[in-house]
Design an enzyme around this catalytic site. Sequence first.
Site, short mmCIF file in Angstrom:
data_model
loop_
_atom_site.label_atom_id
_atom_site.label_comp_id
_atom_site.label_asym_id
_atom_site.label_seq_id
_atom_site.Cartn_x
_atom_site.Cartn_y
_atom_site.Cartn_z
N PHE A 11 0.88 -1.17 0.00
CA PHE A 11 0.00 0.00 0.00
C PHE A 11 0.92 1.22 0.00
O PHE A 11 1.90 1.27 0.76
CB PHE A 11 -0.91 -0.01 1.24
N ASP A 28 2.32 -4.92 8.47
CA ASP A 28 1.14 -4.06 8.36
C ASP A 28 -0.09 -4.96 8.29
O ASP A 28 -0.26 -5.72 7.32
CB ASP A 28 1.26 -3.18 7.11
N TYR A 41 -10.38 0.66 11.13
CA TYR A 41 -11.67 1.03 10.52
C TYR A 41 -12.11 0.07 9.43
O TYR A 41 -13.10 0.33 8.76
CB TYR A 41 -11.64 2.47 9.98
N LYS A 42 -11.38 -1.01 9.24
CA LYS A 42 -11.79 -2.00 8.24
C LYS A 42 -12.53 -3.13 8.97
O LYS A 42 -13.66 -2.94 9.40
CB LYS A 42 -10.57 -2.48 7.47
N ARG A 81 -12.98 -4.71 -6.32
CA ARG A 81 -12.57 -5.31 -5.06
C ARG A 81 -13.80 -5.55 -4.18
O ARG A 81 -14.59 -4.64 -3.95
CB ARG A 81 -11.60 -4.35 -4.36
#
Lengths: 396, 396
Positions: free
Chosen positions: B128, B197, B222-223, B371
């Site tokens: 990312f 990560d 927050y995922k 996705r």
Amino acid sequence: MSESLAGKAAALDAADELAKHRELFALDDDTVYLDGNSLGALPRHVPARMQEVIAHEWGELRIRSWDESGWWTAPERIGDRIAPLVGAAPGRIVVGDSTSVNVFKALVAAVRLAPSERDEILVDESTFPTDGYVAGSAARMTGRAVRPVAPGEMAAAAGPRTAAILVNHVDYRTGRLHDLPGITAAAHAAGALTVWDLCHSAGALPVGLEAHGVDFAVGCTYKYLNGGPGSPAYLYVRGDHQGSFDSPLPGWNSHEDPFGMRGEYVPGSGAVRGRVGTPDILSMLALESALDVWTGVSIDSVRAKSLALTDFFLECVAAYVPEGRVTSVTPAAHGERGSQVALRCDDAGSVMAALIAAGVVGDYRRPDVLRFGFTPLYVGFGDAERAARTLSTALG
Amino acid sequence: MSESLAGKAAALDAADELAKHRELFALDDDTVYLDGNSLGALPRHVPARMQEVIAHEWGELRIRSWDESGWWTAPERIGDRIAPLVGAAPGRIVVGDSTSVNVFKALVAAVRLAPSERDEILVDESTFPTDGYVAGSAARMTGRAVRPVAPGEMAAAAGPRTAAILVNHVDYRTGRLHDLPGITAAAHAAGALTVWDLCHSAGALPVGLEAHGVDFAVGCTYKYLNGGPGSPAYLYVRGDHQGSFDSPLPGWNSHEDPFGMRGEYVPGSGAVRGRVGTPDILSMLALESALDVWTGVSIDSVRAKSLALTDFFLECVAAYVPEGRVTSVTPAAHGERGSQVALRCDDAGSVMAALIAAGVVGDYRRPDVLRFGFTPLYVGFGDAERAARTLSTALG
């Protein structure tokens, strides 16, 4: 004596144009809240707005809110709401991260604009500790050294070896207001850049960032800006430094094309360059909502009331408290005073506990300081009189 | 075909032990939400809790809440709530700041534990972007260089010049699960430290930080942890590194005596050393409340359902979508798959727009990826079937 000062307080409150703003805050209990320089009071309309943010924007729109509810652009939009309060032009302030993290960004970026022979960072020796710790890290990571300097000597201390100076606009302990125009001008004359910490001045007095040519500034938003506990801090970068702002925290949010997901970092233009990672939207939107209390308020009127309040509090303390029992460490001169009064007394810890028990909430700062913050939007002259009267009782 | 897969979905949902958890989330509209790997859905009880936090803790208790409402200790307390989900021991995780900022802390601290002849930081080449940008800054500020390496070659690439490696546990784009145990072991064998990560794995599959001896880890909340938009990230430091953790962001919150207001920085012990400035309490307490949905949930059952969901979605796509119209870039092997399915098709942007218009919310990742994230706590097999069916319509 008590009656005449109480009468004077009532007259001052009656004539106070800002008095009506108190109604905007949730201050319905019988408390005199003089700790707004630590955590500002809750603006009354914020809970309803946050219900909307949580239940509707997060709960119903979900991911769409990044665009449709303006979440993505909140850091710059809220920066522009803060700008007029500190005398910044639009497009210069970005909100996000903590003050400490923003000190790191600003100080490293400032040092990177200096030639390597400028090998020292000046920090005011009475700084709020985090600024000094972070300055130490910034110095270590850029091959410089920190030199602590008394704020009053800062202007004279800036010289050919100075890369940057970091100064608190108002001392968190004494409430002393430092000479932002003079120190900034002296730093510039010496070829150095300035980073000002506005935590204890923004929202309490005029700052004049553009007017005085300040290079970088940071500040928190949970004191006189009432943004809520730990609400995000902000970073100001002067217009002519924005293009060369070289952040030590180049996160994807500051990329010129954040959703391009490119491997190479190319910073965006303007205030966005101070962003790092995904902003904490709930804390940020509470701040945005809280800023509504500033509609129609001039920072000059806030400053005038702030000085009148602290003058009057000192007058009441002088009248009620036996001479020598407490000593003010806040300067008497208006030009050197922020929006708080700090009183020294040996038993400050127990005195503050007694004050709080009696409904007068201030701060105890070790080892011997009673700190009283005066937020002009919701503190009145009657509050100041009651605080001084309660203090005299607490001092026994 | 459609009826038989719909029937199979109904049977799978009926047998799903986690199905009842969907009721805990605000998902009352007719949407199939497959974007929980970008922003997790709102747990239904969070708005009421946040009203209490805002109206009572901030509004009424004000400054007292730092102690009385447990605000001050929230970063470590919430870290301990996350710990079992990622296989960490208590006292190892601290919550605060963004993922990007925590990558900076962890990577700089890792490099500082390496001798200077270890002059390279390995970063997975498909990272990312923010991890790569921040790694670049960490390298620049510690006199090292970043070397991008394909994740599959990471274990072999770690060598005598490697100070630290930074790898995403699950690739944000393809959904590929990287070999955390193998890469960590290889790094250690080469004398290097690891930073993982966990943004796309925490809450979706077992991580086993202690079991595999991971040195440092970071992740967002927050995922799959449903903490809310931009909720604070976390930092894990292995127990035997805690005492030598040397943060590049030494704020006052990590001091051994934060209210001593001492000029000299002396870091505290344990997880607190990863703190920086004042934590963003509103975002943080929303996260804490959101974590209640994990009560009684085992991460192994989540993983089992995640794999069953993505298997079934791929089965439905194979049945409904003409062969060759889309290509899965997510590995078929369970051991290499996270909790999402990424499908490549040329017109992915317009296809995702059509899907969203039809109530199936996924993510478009430029230039050609659809996705779909599967959050086992609230996505069902019927959702997967409907998503595949809607996709086949959207593909025309």
